[in-house]
Write an enzyme that holds these catalytic residues in place. Structure first.
Site, PDB file in Angstrom:
ATOM      1  CG  HIS A   1      -1.945   1.120   1.165  1.00 38.94           C
ATOM      2  ND1 HIS A   1      -3.025   1.209   2.010  1.00 38.94           N
ATOM      3  CD2 HIS A   1      -2.031   2.215   0.360  1.00 38.94           C
ATOM      4  CE1 HIS A   1      -3.735   2.299   1.725  1.00 38.94           C
ATOM      5  NE2 HIS A   1      -3.144   2.931   0.743  1.00 38.94           N
TER       6      HIS A   1
ATOM      7  CG  HIS B   1       2.430   8.719   2.051  1.00 40.49           C
ATOM      8  ND1 HIS B   1       2.020   9.106   3.309  1.00 40.49           N
ATOM      9  CD2 HIS B   1       1.327   8.183   1.445  1.00 40.49           C
ATOM     10  CE1 HIS B   1       0.734   8.818   3.467  1.00 40.49           C
ATOM     11  NE2 HIS B   1       0.294   8.254   2.354  1.00 40.49           N
TER      12      HIS B   1
ATOM     13  CD  GLU C   1       0.361   5.402  -1.287  1.00 42.63           C
ATOM     14  OE1 GLU C   1       1.154   5.371  -0.320  1.00 42.63           O
ATOM     15  OE2 GLU C   1      -0.866   5.587  -1.152  1.00 42.63           O
TER      16      GLU C   1
END
Length: 235
Positions: free
Chosen positions: A63, A121, A117
């Site tokens: 993930h 992040h 992502e």
């Protein structure tokens, strides 16, 4: 010749800039490395869509690799001007399609998921784009979750339930550190293994004991570990 006061001022500014860079590059305490169980993602009321490459393997998938603070908060979107440069990871794409697929609808090639992502992040990780994705792929292989569970006699099977503690112990025995298990609820209201959180040091070098665990997604004492055979192939 530069005046002493001006020279001192420049030195102070340079030192302050360097300190800001250092703080910015280390402005988190650890990473969560999060893997999800695809059948549990799909076996909910909202269902799922298989990637353009087809039905994913029945194995844990990535993930994300998420910088976090020990107080439970996290940095995000540290460079809103950044975007995913596919040329940086062109030789990783085939592995990412297998190990980091998107199950969101509509079906996709995964690029939108990876871009999310990276921007949310990865830009806070202190890693370059390529290093960020390579690091996540490395920890995915190193954790070897499914094999660790199978070694403990825990297999994906519909109708079978396991204790949360037995799942955590199997992963801890294999990885060397205690995971956090996040559950979701299937279409019939049963708790099932959804995501596994492991912690990585802030240099993205090694697994570590988690300084803090997430608060949501708690599991019951007995949880399902479903197989894809409980899902419908038309997703």
């Amino acid at each position: 010749m530069m005046k002493p006061q001006k020279s001192l001022l420049i030195k102070i500014i340079v030192v302050q800039c360097l300190l800001v860079v250092c703080v910015a590059s280390q402005d988190f305490d650890f990473f969560y490395f999060v893997q999800q169980w695809p059948p549990s993602y799909c076996d909910t009321r909202r269902s799922c869509c298989y990637p353009n490459t087809g039905k994913p393997d029945e194995d844990f998938s990535i993930h994300g690799l998420w910088p976090n603070y020990e107080n439970g908060k996290w940095p995000q979107n540290c460079d809103r001007e950044s975007s995913l440069d596919e040329s940086e990871i062109s030789d990783l794409i085939s592995t990412m399609e297998k190990d980091w697929p998107s199950l969101a609808c509509p079906s996709s090639d995964g690029v939108r998921f990876w871009s999310h992502e990276w921007v949310k992040h990865g830009t806070c990780s202190g890693l370059g784009e390529r290093a960020y994705f390579q690091t996540a792929l490395h920890f995915n292989k190193k954790s070897n979750l499914l094999e660790n569970l199978k070694n403990a006699g825990i297999h994906p099977k519909n109708g079978e339930h396991y204790s949360v503690e037995s799942i955590k112990k199997a992963i801890e025995d294999g990885v060397g550190h205690t995971p956090f298990i996040e559950c979701n609820v299937d279409s019939e209201g049963n708790h099932q293994v959804y995501q596994v959180y492991l912690c990585v040091d802030s240099s993205a070098s090694n697994f570590i004991d988690c300084p803090a665990f997430p608060h949501g997604g708690r599991c019951g004492s007995k949880i399902a570990f479903p197989s894809f055979s409980s899902n419908h192939d038309e997703f």
